[in-house]
Enzyme design. Structure first.
Site, mmCIF file in Angstrom:
data_model
loop_
_atom_site.group_PDB
_atom_site.id
_atom_site.type_symbol
_atom_site.label_atom_id
_atom_site.label_comp_id
_atom_site.label_asym_id
_atom_site.label_seq_id
_atom_site.Cartn_x
_atom_site.Cartn_y
_atom_site.Cartn_z
ATOM 1 N N TYR A 73 -13.188 7.795 -13.490
ATOM 2 C CA TYR A 73 -13.261 6.509 -12.782
ATOM 3 C C TYR A 73 -13.767 5.412 -13.710
ATOM 4 O O TYR A 73 -13.110 4.385 -13.897
ATOM 5 C CB TYR A 73 -14.189 6.663 -11.573
ATOM 6 C CG TYR A 73 -14.377 5.412 -10.748
ATOM 7 C CD1 TYR A 73 -13.444 5.043 -9.787
ATOM 8 C CD2 TYR A 73 -15.506 4.611 -10.914
ATOM 9 C CE1 TYR A 73 -13.622 3.900 -9.011
ATOM 10 C CE2 TYR A 73 -15.684 3.469 -10.150
ATOM 11 C CZ TYR A 73 -14.746 3.118 -9.202
ATOM 12 O OH TYR A 73 -14.934 1.984 -8.444
ATOM 13 N N ASP A 101 0.857 -1.174 0.000
ATOM 14 C CA ASP A 101 0.000 0.000 0.000
ATOM 15 C C ASP A 101 0.897 1.228 0.000
ATOM 16 O O ASP A 101 2.064 1.152 0.423
ATOM 17 C CB ASP A 101 -0.910 0.005 1.238
ATOM 18 C CG ASP A 101 -2.212 0.772 1.007
ATOM 19 O OD1 ASP A 101 -3.260 0.111 0.832
ATOM 20 O OD2 ASP A 101 -2.182 2.014 1.002
ATOM 21 N N ASN A 143 -4.903 -4.426 -7.117
ATOM 22 C CA ASN A 143 -6.150 -3.997 -6.483
ATOM 23 C C ASN A 143 -6.182 -2.517 -6.102
ATOM 24 O O ASN A 143 -7.253 -1.960 -5.874
ATOM 25 C CB ASN A 143 -6.366 -4.862 -5.230
ATOM 26 C CG ASN A 143 -7.505 -4.369 -4.378
ATOM 27 O OD1 ASN A 143 -8.680 -4.574 -4.690
ATOM 28 N ND2 ASN A 143 -7.171 -3.703 -3.284
ATOM 29 N N ASP A 167 4.117 2.473 -4.427
ATOM 30 C CA ASP A 167 3.247 3.370 -5.179
ATOM 31 C C ASP A 167 3.034 2.737 -6.549
ATOM 32 O O ASP A 167 3.947 2.704 -7.378
ATOM 33 C CB ASP A 167 3.918 4.744 -5.311
ATOM 34 C CG ASP A 167 3.127 5.716 -6.171
ATOM 35 O OD1 ASP A 167 2.073 5.340 -6.712
ATOM 36 O OD2 ASP A 167 3.593 6.867 -6.315
ATOM 37 N N VAL A 168 1.825 2.232 -6.812
ATOM 38 C CA VAL A 168 1.603 1.476 -8.048
ATOM 39 C C VAL A 168 1.709 2.341 -9.294
ATOM 40 O O VAL A 168 1.887 1.811 -10.400
ATOM 41 C CB VAL A 168 0.237 0.750 -8.031
ATOM 42 C CG1 VAL A 168 0.180 -0.270 -6.905
ATOM 43 C CG2 VAL A 168 -0.925 1.733 -7.949
#
Length: 272
Positions: A156, A37, A90, A63-64
Site C-alpha cells: 500500500y 467504479d 481516485n 476497471d482502472v
C-alpha cells in the site's frame, strides 16, 4: 484551475468514500460529473443519490487496472459531454497487514494494478484531451502513507509513494504544455470510508470473523487525533486544485509525519 459550473469532471472509485465526496462537492458547484467504479451495484446507487440532489451525472462501470476499460471511460465521457476539465484518479484498495516479506505476489499485483497503473491509465487516457483543450487538471488520490513509512502495509505505502512521485513529475510535464494545466496529489490521513469493506468484497483482504472485535473508526480517530469525512477531504482537494497546489494532505498529524520523514532523509544525506 478555477472550478466552475458547467465543467465536466471524471471520478474513478466514485461510488463511495472520497470519490463520492468529490462527486458531491463538484456537483454542488454545478459541475457535471462522470462517476466510475468497478462495482456496478454501488455505482448505480451512488448515481441515483447524486441525481436526487439535482446533480447531472453519468455513471460508467470501469476497471482502472485495465487500460482499455479506462480508454472506454474517456470515450464515454466525450460522448456524453464533449469535453473534460478535471480528472480524479481516485480508485483504490487496501492490502493485508503483514511484513513486506510475507506479502504475496497477488497482493503486489493488485495494488500496482489498481493504485499505480490505475493512475497511469487515467493519465494516458485523459491527459491528451486536456492538452488539446489547453486547460484542465488531474487529481490523483494517494494517502498519508505516500508521505511517510507505514509498517505492515508495504504494498500500500509503496504504491502510494509512487503516486506522489509521479504526480509531482506529471505536474511539471503538464505545465510544459500549458500554464493552464496541472496535477495535484491528495494524501489524506484517517478518513471515514468503507474502503476496508469494499476491499474485502473485491478479495483484496480477508474480512475478520463476524464475532471478532474490531476497533471502531471513532476509536482509531481518538488514537490518531481525529477523522475526516469524505466531503471534508473533497473540499480540501478542490481548494488545492483552485490555487494550483501540487500537494494536499488534510488530516491530523499528517504534516508532522511527513516532516519527520523529510528530516530523517536530509539528516542521512547530510552525512554523505
Amino acid at each position: 484551475m478555477q472550478i466552475q459550473s458547467g465543467q465536466v469532471a471524471v471520478i474513478t472509485g466514485g461510488a463511495s468514500g472520497i470519490g463520492y465526496g468529490l462527486a458531491e462537492a463538484l456537483a454542488a458547484r454545478g459541475v457535471r460529473v462522470v462517476i466510475s467504479d468497478i462495482r456496478a451495484d454501488g455505482l448505480a446507487e451512488a448515481a441515483t443519490a447524486l441525481r436526487e440532489t439535482g446533480a447531472e451525472v453519468t455513471a460508467v462501470v470501469a476497471d482502472v487496472s485495465d487500460e482499455s476499460s479506462v480508454r472506454a471511460l474517456a470515450e464515454a465521457t466525450l460522448a456524453a459531454y464533449g469535453r473534460v476539465d478535471l480528472v480524479c484518479n481516485n480508485a483504490g484498495v487496501v492490502c493485508p497487514a503483514a511484513p513486506m516479506w510475507e506479502q504475496d505476489a497477488r497482493t503486489w499485483q493488485r495494488m500496482i494494478g489498481i493504485k499505480m497503473l490505475g493512475v497511469i491509465h487515467g493519465v494516458k487516457a485523459f491527459a491528451p484531451l486536456l492538452i488539446a483543450q489547453g486547460a484542465g487538471h488531474i487529481l490523483n488520490t494517494a494517502s498519508s502513507g505516500g508521505l511517510a513509512p507505514l509498517p505492515s502495509r508495504t504494498p500500500y505505502t509503496g504504491t502510494m509513494h509512487a503516486v506522489v512521485g509521479l504526480t509531482e513529475t506529471l505536474d511539471l510535464e503538464l505545465k510544459q504544455q500549458s500554464p493552464n494545466l496541472g496535477a495535484t496529489v491528495l494524501c489524506p490521513g484517517l478518513v471515514d470510508t468503507p474502503l476496508g469493506r469494499n476491499s474485502a468484497a473485491l478479495g483484496a483482504i480477508t474480512p475478520p470473523p463476524a464475532d471478532a472485535p474490531a476497533p471502531s473508526m471513532r476509536t482509531l480517530a481518538a488514537a490518531r487525533g481525529g477523522i475526516l469525512s469524505p466531503r471534508e477531504v473533497a473540499e480540501a482537494a478542490l481548494t488545492a486544485i483552485e490555487v494550483d497546489r501540487v500537494h494536499t494532505a488534510p488530516g491530523a498529524g499528517v504534516a508532522d509525519r511527513a516532516q519527520a520523514r523529510v528530516d530523517a532523509l536530509l539528516s542521512d544525506l547530510a552525512a554523505d
